[in-house]
Scaffold this active site. Sequence first.
Site, PDB file in Angstrom:
ATOM      1  N   ASP A  35       0.861  -1.177  -0.037  1.00 52.42           N
ATOM      2  CA  ASP A  35      -0.025   0.221  -0.058  1.00 52.42           C
ATOM      3  C   ASP A  35       0.902   1.458   0.014  1.00 52.42           C
ATOM      4  O   ASP A  35       1.889   1.232   0.741  1.00 52.42           O
ATOM      5  CB  ASP A  35      -0.774   0.205   1.104  1.00 52.42           C
ATOM      6  CG  ASP A  35      -2.024   0.929   1.053  1.00 52.42           C
ATOM      7  OD1 ASP A  35      -3.098   0.565   0.799  1.00 52.42           O
ATOM      8  OD2 ASP A  35      -1.917   2.242   1.162  1.00 52.42           O
ATOM      9  N   ARG A  40      -0.644   3.414   7.071  1.00 52.70           N
ATOM     10  CA  ARG A  40      -1.596   2.134   7.106  1.00 52.70           C
ATOM     11  C   ARG A  40      -0.946   1.087   7.337  1.00 52.70           C
ATOM     12  O   ARG A  40      -1.269   0.316   7.819  1.00 52.70           O
ATOM     13  CB  ARG A  40      -2.328   2.233   5.821  1.00 52.70           C
ATOM     14  CG  ARG A  40      -3.088   0.913   5.315  1.00 52.70           C
ATOM     15  CD  ARG A  40      -4.211   0.824   6.120  1.00 52.70           C
ATOM     16  NE  ARG A  40      -5.240  -0.166   5.430  1.00 52.70           N
ATOM     17  CZ  ARG A  40      -6.069  -0.654   6.282  1.00 52.70           C
ATOM     18  NH1 ARG A  40      -6.331  -0.561   7.754  1.00 52.70           N
ATOM     19  NH2 ARG A  40      -6.878  -1.747   5.789  1.00 52.70           N
ATOM     20  N   THR A 120     -13.494  -2.016  -9.279  1.00 59.72           N
ATOM     21  CA  THR A 120     -14.605  -1.716 -10.102  1.00 59.72           C
ATOM     22  C   THR A 120     -14.281  -0.890 -11.441  1.00 59.72           C
ATOM     23  O   THR A 120     -13.843   0.419 -11.184  1.00 59.72           O
ATOM     24  CB  THR A 120     -15.858  -1.299  -9.632  1.00 59.72           C
ATOM     25  OG1 THR A 120     -16.040  -2.141  -8.280  1.00 59.72           O
ATOM     26  CG2 THR A 120     -16.985  -0.939 -10.223  1.00 59.72           C
ATOM     27  N   CYS A 260     -19.300   2.207  -3.553  1.00 64.64           N
ATOM     28  CA  CYS A 260     -19.740   1.252  -4.535  1.00 64.64           C
ATOM     29  C   CYS A 260     -21.074   1.835  -5.086  1.00 64.64           C
ATOM     30  O   CYS A 260     -21.117   2.278  -6.369  1.00 64.64           O
ATOM     31  CB  CYS A 260     -19.863  -0.156  -3.922  1.00 64.64           C
ATOM     32  SG  CYS A 260     -18.233  -0.897  -3.752  1.00 64.64           S
TER      33      CYS A 260
END
Length: 426
Positions: A35, A40, A120, A260
């Site tokens: 990442d 993180r 996506t 999403c």
Amino acid sequence: MTFPESPSIAVVGLGYVGLPLAVALAECFKVVGFDVDRQRVEELRGGWDRTREVTEEDLRAVPLSLTAEPAEMAGCDVFIVTVPTPVDHENRPDLKAVIAASRTVGAAMTKGAVVVYESTVYPGVTEDLCGSILSEVSGLEPGADFFLGYSPERINPGDTRHGLAKIVKVVAGETPEVTDYLARIYGRVIEAGVFRAASIKTAEAAKVIENAQRDINIAFVNEVTKIFNRLDLSIHDVLDAARTKWNFLDFRPGMVGGHCIGVDPYYLAHCSEALGLHPQVILAGRRTNDSMGTYFAGMVAEALRDRAGRRVLVLGLTFKENVPDLRNSKVVDLISALGQRGFQVAVHDPLADPQEALDDYGLEIIGDPRAQAPFDCVVGAVAHQPYREFARQDFEALLVSDGLVFDLKNIWADIELPGGRQRRTI
């Protein structure tokens, strides 16, 4: 082309999608989790997942290598890209993260690599855009020196019943051999099974319509909510009756945000418009759902119009219940619209990161709301579990003696409010 049976795998992007996948794959394969967010990575090394999708116990139970250094992915056999694909301020697809990830992978991969995208996108992005970038950066020939695949993510944040292993995994490769290879890899960790899509573009299309379909169905329920409100009917009462039919589609009204359902229809619309087609149903659904925060604010204002008090407590800020994710939260629209109507709005959320709320939306999340009580109105905006556990005494502590509970999510239907307090729902 012969692919290794026990490949080394790099998962690129360790968010809601990538981290659970990396942890699951690490039970069977050598996995590097990458990442770009160094903080993180350090948090994950310390056992803390800020998305709360993976427990410290699960993180420490697998030999997952975590890194923010692209060089540590060099030579991996399979790369799985799971970076976010948002929209920009004009609701156009924002592919910057996918492009950047493709450049990073292109620099790390070697001959024979398989690169799979889970992000996506609309049909064609994997092969036409990402494949070209990978080839340009690596100097390798697509379809000969490296191979593409697509396997749409289906993670449902906060859903403990439908975790990664419990959801059928769609896979597609640019050749049948690649498809079979991906089916074997994912099949090791997906209990629900693997479905081989006809092509990469087919798999991309299947993913983008999944959330667009949900968006349209929710938009229908939101629209009839407005109709029934004029008739002084509660949509929740109407749905209770309607869902007794076996084939009724049980969608609920609300503010549709997140990364999403509130985004993917715009990817489909962009693809459609590029082909010269105007997607009327898809965009109509988006317009309806994008308007609901302002609409609900109007309902709250109408319910409070005869009251002198202007202090409102909004409970919940994240885009859905029981997750800390603030991305594209439409509760922000509700809060903004209430502020424009002259209400003093306090915001509480037990899961959201206060600094993120301040940085992204300029909103301060208060601590214990009882310290700032009493309020004239409490708005149940997100059905977090701590709010579901509210009892009569909580409303007694939070509200003035004739205060209003505006229950957008129908959380407290069974609670008898303290004397003088009133309840309103949609």
